[in-house]
Motif scaffolding. Structure first.
Motif, PDB file in Angstrom:
ATOM      1  N   ASP A 210       0.872  -1.101  -0.060  1.00 60.72           N
ATOM      2  CA  ASP A 210      -0.083   0.002   0.117  1.00 60.72           C
ATOM      3  C   ASP A 210       0.741   1.238   0.068  1.00 60.72           C
ATOM      4  O   ASP A 210       0.522   2.160  -0.832  1.00 60.72           O
ATOM      5  CB  ASP A 210      -0.816  -0.038   1.172  1.00 60.72           C
ATOM      6  CG  ASP A 210      -2.252  -0.789   0.955  1.00 60.72           C
ATOM      7  OD1 ASP A 210      -2.295  -1.192  -0.041  1.00 60.72           O
ATOM      8  OD2 ASP A 210      -3.068  -0.903   2.034  1.00 60.72           O
ATOM      9  N   ALA A 211       1.990   1.341   0.705  1.00 55.52           N
ATOM     10  CA  ALA A 211       2.813   2.550   0.792  1.00 55.52           C
ATOM     11  C   ALA A 211       3.746   2.577  -0.381  1.00 55.52           C
ATOM     12  O   ALA A 211       3.828   3.940  -0.871  1.00 55.52           O
ATOM     13  CB  ALA A 211       3.829   2.334   2.122  1.00 55.52           C
ATOM     14  N   VAL A 212       3.856   1.641  -1.147  1.00 53.22           N
ATOM     15  CA  VAL A 212       4.665   1.802  -2.346  1.00 53.22           C
ATOM     16  C   VAL A 212       3.955   1.909  -3.485  1.00 53.22           C
ATOM     17  O   VAL A 212       4.673   2.022  -4.748  1.00 53.22           O
ATOM     18  CB  VAL A 212       6.025   0.998  -2.278  1.00 53.22           C
ATOM     19  CG1 VAL A 212       6.526   0.720  -1.023  1.00 53.22           C
ATOM     20  CG2 VAL A 212       5.536  -0.621  -2.833  1.00 53.22           C
ATOM     21  N   ALA A 213       2.705   1.747  -3.696  1.00 54.95           N
ATOM     22  CA  ALA A 213       2.039   1.326  -4.884  1.00 54.95           C
ATOM     23  C   ALA A 213       2.271   2.396  -5.966  1.00 54.95           C
ATOM     24  O   ALA A 213       2.564   1.905  -7.154  1.00 54.95           O
ATOM     25  CB  ALA A 213       0.400   1.167  -4.667  1.00 54.95           C
ATOM     26  N   VAL A 214       2.251   3.649  -5.783  1.00 53.81           N
ATOM     27  CA  VAL A 214       2.542   4.522  -7.039  1.00 53.81           C
ATOM     28  C   VAL A 214       3.925   4.531  -7.405  1.00 53.81           C
ATOM     29  O   VAL A 214       4.333   4.557  -8.520  1.00 53.81           O
ATOM     30  CB  VAL A 214       1.859   5.850  -6.503  1.00 53.81           C
ATOM     31  CG1 VAL A 214       2.585   7.063  -7.389  1.00 53.81           C
ATOM     32  CG2 VAL A 214       0.487   5.895  -6.060  1.00 53.81           C
ATOM     33  N   ASP A 215       4.957   4.552  -6.440  1.00 53.64           N
ATOM     34  CA  ASP A 215       6.316   4.468  -6.870  1.00 53.64           C
ATOM     35  C   ASP A 215       6.544   3.456  -7.391  1.00 53.64           C
ATOM     36  O   ASP A 215       7.407   3.446  -8.553  1.00 53.64           O
ATOM     37  CB  ASP A 215       7.147   4.940  -5.684  1.00 53.64           C
ATOM     38  CG  ASP A 215       6.874   6.241  -5.321  1.00 53.64           C
ATOM     39  OD1 ASP A 215       6.802   7.165  -5.929  1.00 53.64           O
ATOM     40  OD2 ASP A 215       6.751   6.627  -3.756  1.00 53.64           O
ATOM     41  N   TYR A 216       6.234   2.159  -6.765  1.00 52.61           N
ATOM     42  CA  TYR A 216       6.288   0.863  -7.656  1.00 52.61           C
ATOM     43  C   TYR A 216       5.907   0.720  -8.986  1.00 52.61           C
ATOM     44  O   TYR A 216       6.711   0.333  -9.897  1.00 52.61           O
ATOM     45  CB  TYR A 216       5.698  -0.338  -6.650  1.00 52.61           C
ATOM     46  CG  TYR A 216       5.712  -1.567  -7.243  1.00 52.61           C
ATOM     47  CD1 TYR A 216       6.847  -2.688  -6.436  1.00 52.61           C
ATOM     48  CD2 TYR A 216       5.039  -1.996  -8.414  1.00 52.61           C
ATOM     49  CE1 TYR A 216       6.714  -3.830  -7.037  1.00 52.61           C
ATOM     50  CE2 TYR A 216       5.276  -3.466  -8.620  1.00 52.61           C
ATOM     51  CZ  TYR A 216       5.909  -4.282  -7.876  1.00 52.61           C
ATOM     52  OH  TYR A 216       5.987  -5.634  -8.513  1.00 52.61           O
ATOM     53  N   ALA A 217       4.894   1.273  -9.162  1.00 51.59           N
ATOM     54  CA  ALA A 217       4.340   1.359 -10.470  1.00 51.59           C
ATOM     55  C   ALA A 217       5.117   2.188 -11.533  1.00 51.59           C
ATOM     56  O   ALA A 217       5.437   1.737 -12.733  1.00 51.59           O
ATOM     57  CB  ALA A 217       2.732   1.934 -10.579  1.00 51.59           C
ATOM     58  N   GLU A 218       5.599   3.270 -11.040  1.00 51.93           N
ATOM     59  CA  GLU A 218       6.484   4.083 -12.000  1.00 51.93           C
ATOM     60  C   GLU A 218       7.822   3.507 -12.011  1.00 51.93           C
ATOM     61  O   GLU A 218       8.336   3.561 -13.298  1.00 51.93           O
ATOM     62  CB  GLU A 218       6.645   5.523 -11.203  1.00 51.93           C
ATOM     63  CG  GLU A 218       5.307   6.292 -11.201  1.00 51.93           C
ATOM     64  CD  GLU A 218       4.703   6.574 -12.772  1.00 51.93           C
ATOM     65  OE1 GLU A 218       5.728   6.791 -13.635  1.00 51.93           O
ATOM     66  OE2 GLU A 218       3.616   6.708 -12.762  1.00 51.93           O
ATOM     67  N   LEU A 219       8.233   2.942 -11.280  1.00 49.52           N
ATOM     68  CA  LEU A 219       9.786   2.466 -11.208  1.00 49.52           C
ATOM     69  C   LEU A 219       9.807   1.155 -12.151  1.00 49.52           C
ATOM     70  O   LEU A 219      10.860   0.830 -12.828  1.00 49.52           O
ATOM     71  CB  LEU A 219      10.264   2.260  -9.963  1.00 49.52           C
ATOM     72  CG  LEU A 219      10.576   3.521  -9.000  1.00 49.52           C
ATOM     73  CD1 LEU A 219      10.862   2.961  -7.652  1.00 49.52           C
ATOM     74  CD2 LEU A 219      11.680   4.315  -9.697  1.00 49.52           C
ATOM     75  N   LEU A 220       8.894   0.132 -12.243  1.00 50.16           N
ATOM     76  CA  LEU A 220       8.677  -0.797 -12.862  1.00 50.16           C
ATOM     77  C   LEU A 220       8.018  -0.957 -14.008  1.00 50.16           C
ATOM     78  O   LEU A 220       8.341  -1.911 -14.793  1.00 50.16           O
ATOM     79  CB  LEU A 220       8.082  -2.082 -11.838  1.00 50.16           C
ATOM     80  CG  LEU A 220       8.878  -2.697 -11.067  1.00 50.16           C
ATOM     81  CD1 LEU A 220       9.636  -1.982  -9.858  1.00 50.16           C
ATOM     82  CD2 LEU A 220       8.562  -3.996 -10.585  1.00 50.16           C
ATOM     83  N   THR A 221       7.699   0.241 -14.579  1.00 52.07           N
ATOM     84  CA  THR A 221       6.991   0.186 -16.247  1.00 52.07           C
ATOM     85  C   THR A 221       7.894  -0.455 -16.961  1.00 52.07           C
ATOM     86  O   THR A 221       7.403  -0.948 -17.881  1.00 52.07           O
ATOM     87  CB  THR A 221       6.536   1.838 -16.180  1.00 52.07           C
ATOM     88  OG1 THR A 221       5.553   2.151 -15.353  1.00 52.07           O
ATOM     89  CG2 THR A 221       5.993   1.927 -17.697  1.00 52.07           C
ATOM     90  N   PRO A 222       9.134   0.183 -17.034  1.00 56.59           N
ATOM     91  CA  PRO A 222       9.937  -0.494 -18.188  1.00 56.59           C
ATOM     92  C   PRO A 222      10.505  -1.791 -18.129  1.00 56.59           C
ATOM     93  O   PRO A 222      11.171  -2.191 -19.088  1.00 56.59           O
ATOM     94  CB  PRO A 222      10.851   0.574 -18.498  1.00 56.59           C
ATOM     95  CG  PRO A 222      11.388   1.089 -16.883  1.00 56.59           C
ATOM     96  CD  PRO A 222       9.890   1.253 -16.282  1.00 56.59           C
ATOM     97  N   GLU A 223      10.190  -2.578 -16.948  1.00 54.90           N
ATOM     98  CA  GLU A 223      11.072  -3.699 -16.755  1.00 54.90           C
ATOM     99  C   GLU A 223      10.741  -4.617 -17.740  1.00 54.90           C
ATOM    100  O   GLU A 223      11.660  -5.442 -18.341  1.00 54.90           O
ATOM    101  CB  GLU A 223      10.697  -4.182 -15.244  1.00 54.90           C
ATOM    102  CG  GLU A 223      11.594  -5.501 -14.915  1.00 54.90           C
ATOM    103  CD  GLU A 223      10.999  -6.218 -13.481  1.00 54.90           C
ATOM    104  OE1 GLU A 223      11.977  -6.642 -12.905  1.00 54.90           O
ATOM    105  OE2 GLU A 223      10.035  -5.875 -13.311  1.00 54.90           O
ATOM    106  N   LEU A 224       9.442  -5.168 -17.946  1.00 56.24           N
ATOM    107  CA  LEU A 224       9.154  -6.129 -18.828  1.00 56.24           C
ATOM    108  C   LEU A 224       9.638  -6.092 -20.230  1.00 56.24           C
ATOM    109  O   LEU A 224      10.070  -6.862 -20.843  1.00 56.24           O
ATOM    110  CB  LEU A 224       7.520  -6.406 -18.849  1.00 56.24           C
ATOM    111  CG  LEU A 224       7.168  -7.732 -19.283  1.00 56.24           C
ATOM    112  CD1 LEU A 224       7.707  -9.040 -18.541  1.00 56.24           C
ATOM    113  CD2 LEU A 224       5.620  -7.854 -19.210  1.00 56.24           C
TER     114      LEU A 224
END
Length: 238
Positions: free
Chosen positions: A15-29
């Motif tokens: 819950d705490a990291v949701a927004v930042d997690y989504a932004e940081l991992l966008t290019p990974e796949l």
């Protein structure tokens, strides 16, 4: 009934990291061709079986859910974290996302043609993995497919800093052979395994992918068979 502590800790962290997690991992796949290849194979198998949708269990912000949707399979996401589900719904308004736990899925028996747990079993204490795999087996249709992804190893890591946040939760690196054995004990047939060396832009240790299926038949010895026809086949090895 009081839920296991690991669920509360994991939910709070994501819950705490949701927004930042989504932004940081966008290019990974898009930077990991072998990951995309495993997902493509999984999607092809589920689509060919024609048994039901895929549940992306532990879907996070829905990036892999959306990737599977683009591969022309029916898919929806489930995540423990309401914060992650909120982000997933905003980013993918045409897809279905629900709050739920892999320890007790709110789904009928045999509902799914596919179950994906993409780096989501890593927060489950190893002694509870048989419960999770039994639940995956319960909700899978006979002939349905399962794909797991996780970091290899055999250790618990307590995480206190991640994605720019101070946190407190556990993650486990898991031995692929042991995971395959647990899946077999749960009633699945393991059909493929891949160990990928770490991509140092994203990974610290080798990554594992295990593909399995729920048998459609049990042979005369009480062992699972992939299909009734295959169990009865008289063809020798090729």
């Amino acid at each position: 009934m009081t839920e296991p502590p690991f669920l509360s800790a994991t939910r709070t962290a994501y819950d705490a990291v949701a927004v930042d997690y989504a932004e940081l991992l966008t290019p990974e796949l898009r930077e990991k061709p072998l990951d995309r290849a495993m997902l493509a194979a999984f999607a092809e198998l589920v689509r060919a079986a024609g048994l039901g949708p895929i549940a992306d269990v532990g879907c996070g912000p829905g990036r892999v859910t959306a990737h599977l949707d683009a591969l022309d399979v029916s898919v929806f996401g489930i995540d423990l974290s309401p914060g992650m589900v909120e982000v997933a719904r905003k980013r993918n308004p045409g897809l279905r996302f629900e709050v739920g736990s892999m320890t007790s899925l709110d789904l009928p028996d045999g509902e799914l043609g596919g179950v994906l747990a993409w780096y989501s079993i890593i927060h489950v204490p190893p002694e509870l993995l048989p419960t999770v795999f039994a639940e995956f087996h319960r909700v899978s249709a006979p002939g349905g497919h399962l794909l797991l992804a996780f970091q290899t190893g055999d250790e618990r890591r307590h995480i206190e800093q991640a994605y720019g946040h101070t946190l407190s939760y556990d993650a486990y690196r898991l031995p692929p052979e042991h995971i395959a054995s647990l899946l077999t004990e749960a009633g699945f047939v393991v059909t493929a395994r891949l160990i990928r060396e770490p991509d140092l832009r994203w990974d610290r240790v080798p990554q594992a992918y295990v593909l399995a299926t729920k048998p459609t038949a049990i042979d005369e010895k009480g062992l699972p068979a992939l299909t009734a026809g295959r169990a009865a086949s008289s063809r020798g090895p090729r």
